[in-house]
Design an enzyme around this catalytic site. Structure first.
Site, PDB file in Angstrom:
ATOM      1  N   PRO A 255      32.976  28.204  37.554  1.00 58.41           N
ATOM      2  CG  PRO A 255      32.886  26.503  35.972  1.00 58.41           C
ATOM      3  CD  PRO A 255      32.080  27.197  37.010  1.00 58.41           C
ATOM      4  CD  GLU A 256      37.712  32.429  39.407  1.00 57.68           C
ATOM      5  OE1 GLU A 256      38.432  33.382  39.067  1.00 57.68           O
ATOM      6  OE2 GLU A 256      37.807  31.866  40.506  1.00 57.68           O
TER       7      GLU A 256
ATOM      8  CE  LYS B  39      33.540  35.327  36.974  1.00 51.11           C
ATOM      9  NZ  LYS B  39      33.139  35.503  38.383  1.00 51.11           N
TER      10      LYS B  39
ATOM     11  NE  ARG C  68      26.124  25.392  46.154  1.00 51.73           N
ATOM     12  CZ  ARG C  68      26.849  26.297  46.807  1.00 51.73           C
ATOM     13  NH1 ARG C  68      28.147  26.371  46.595  1.00 51.73           N
ATOM     14  NH2 ARG C  68      26.295  27.119  47.635  1.00 51.73           N
TER      15      ARG C  68
ATOM     16  NE  ARG D 226      32.350  50.916  39.969  1.00 46.77           N
ATOM     17  CZ  ARG D 226      31.931  49.721  39.514  1.00 46.77           C
ATOM     18  NH1 ARG D 226      31.955  49.456  38.246  1.00 46.77           N
ATOM     19  NH2 ARG D 226      31.458  48.821  40.348  1.00 46.77           N
TER      20      ARG D 226
ATOM     21  NE  ARG E 193      32.734  34.639  46.947  1.00 48.78           N
ATOM     22  CZ  ARG E 193      32.936  34.494  45.643  1.00 48.78           C
ATOM     23  NH1 ARG E 193      32.743  35.492  44.827  1.00 48.78           N
ATOM     24  NH2 ARG E 193      33.316  33.331  45.144  1.00 48.78           N
TER      25      ARG E 193
END
Length: 304
Positions: free
Chosen positions: A2-3, A59, A112, A171, A281
């Site tokens: 979940p984010e 998170k 998992r 960045r 991803r």
DNA sequence: GGCGATGTTTCCCC
DNA sequence: AGGGGAAACATCGC
């Protein structure tokens, strides 16, 4: 996992359900849940403590304990925190259980087995030196655990366009999408919300972060806050087996514009959504609304 | 049944 | 330094 919006939903619900309850027991059924700390050690430190608040950091679900510590929970991909009354039916894939003095329980279910729990100092959860105008210079190979190096919270007033612009400059060599997923910069953004925000801001996932124009940076900030807030408003997104603290489903999955919509028409222009892989991803974008970076534009931007 | 995918993070290798 | 790939696991869909 979940984010941010899903974790926020869980934290808000849990707040109503567990604040004030006293922990009577902690039991683990999968040794890696508390790794590297033995479950018995965690149990000894939790027993008798009261939960004084529930929050979220990035998170992580943060269960505040009396004193200056907290039990943090990293849900990763499939973790769920389920509050249950005495006598409730069993849940599947339960990896740990917190028992409260009144007989209610908080079950940590995780198909998992990637999820983790740890007792930490609350002070360690502070924004990682990102306050004020000075953007973060995160040690790229920091050996500190993730919860100690989390970046800015994107839904706070500190997350300004200026902050984001300076962060992207620092960045700048990274592609924008993997950078959004780096929890040391902006905390809480995951794959789905990164995809949705980039589409809303009309920015290609592979654009070079430091080369985004000022108007694009402003759109990105707005888009991130928009999709994250919308996710919270709709109780998170339930795909596969994400559920909230009461075992209920969120509604944000109906509102995805790009995620998992390869081949479907872009809601803005009608072009077919494209699936690619970025940084390992699955990534979705509209090839018309989100123009791919080119050598020429990259060079032109360099000169600015 | 095999293969590849999955909302995350970490580790190892260039 | 930081990007790529695999691994940590289990399940699901084609």
């Amino acid at each position: 996992m979940p984010e941010l919006p899903e974790v926020e939903t869980i934290a808000r619900q849990l707040r109503e359900l567990v604040v004030g309850r006293r922990i009577a027991s902690f039991e683990s059924f999968w040794h890696r849940v508390t790794e590297p700390v033995p479950a018995a050690h965690v149990a000894a430190r939790l027993r008798g403590r009261q939960i004084t608040g529930v929050g979220r950091r990035g998170k992580f679900v943060v269960l505040e304990l009396d004193g200056d510590e907290a039990l943090i929970v990293s849900l990763r991909m499939t973790g769920k925190l389920l509050f249950r009354e005495p006598g409730a039916p069993d849940d599947t894939f339960v990896r740990a259980v917190i028992g409260f003095a009144d007989g209610t329980v908080l079950r940590f279910s995780d198909t998992r087995k990637f999820g983790r729990m740890a007792i930490v100092d609350r002070a360690d959860l502070a924004e990682n030196d990102h306050r004020g105008a000075a953007p973060p210079e995160n040690p790229p190979r920091s050996r500190l655990p993730l919860h100690r190096v989390l970046g800015i919270e994107p839904l706070t007033p500190r997350f300004t366009t200026r902050w984001l612009r300076e962060f992207l400059q620092l960045r700048g060599r990274s592609a924008i999408k993997p950078l959004l997923l780096d929890q040391r910069g902006i905390a809480g953004v995951g794959n789905i919300y990164a995809i949705e925000a980039l589409w809303r801001a009309r920015i290609h996932p592979l654009r070079t972060a430091g080369l985004l124009r000022p108007d694009e940076v402003a759109r990105l900030r707005e888009a991130l806050r928009f999709v994250l807030r919308k996710g919270i408003r709709l109780g998170g997104a339930s795909r596969r087996d994400y559920v909230d603290a009461r075992g209920g489903q969120g509604r944000m999955q109906r509102e995805f514009q790009m995620y998992d919509r390869a081949g479907e028409p872009c809601p803005r222009c009608g072009r077919a959504v494209v699936r690619t892989v970025v940084g390992g991803r699955g990534t979705f974008h509209c090839p018309r609304c989100q123009k791919a970076p080119t050598e020429r534009t990259a060079r032109r931007r360099m000169v600015r």
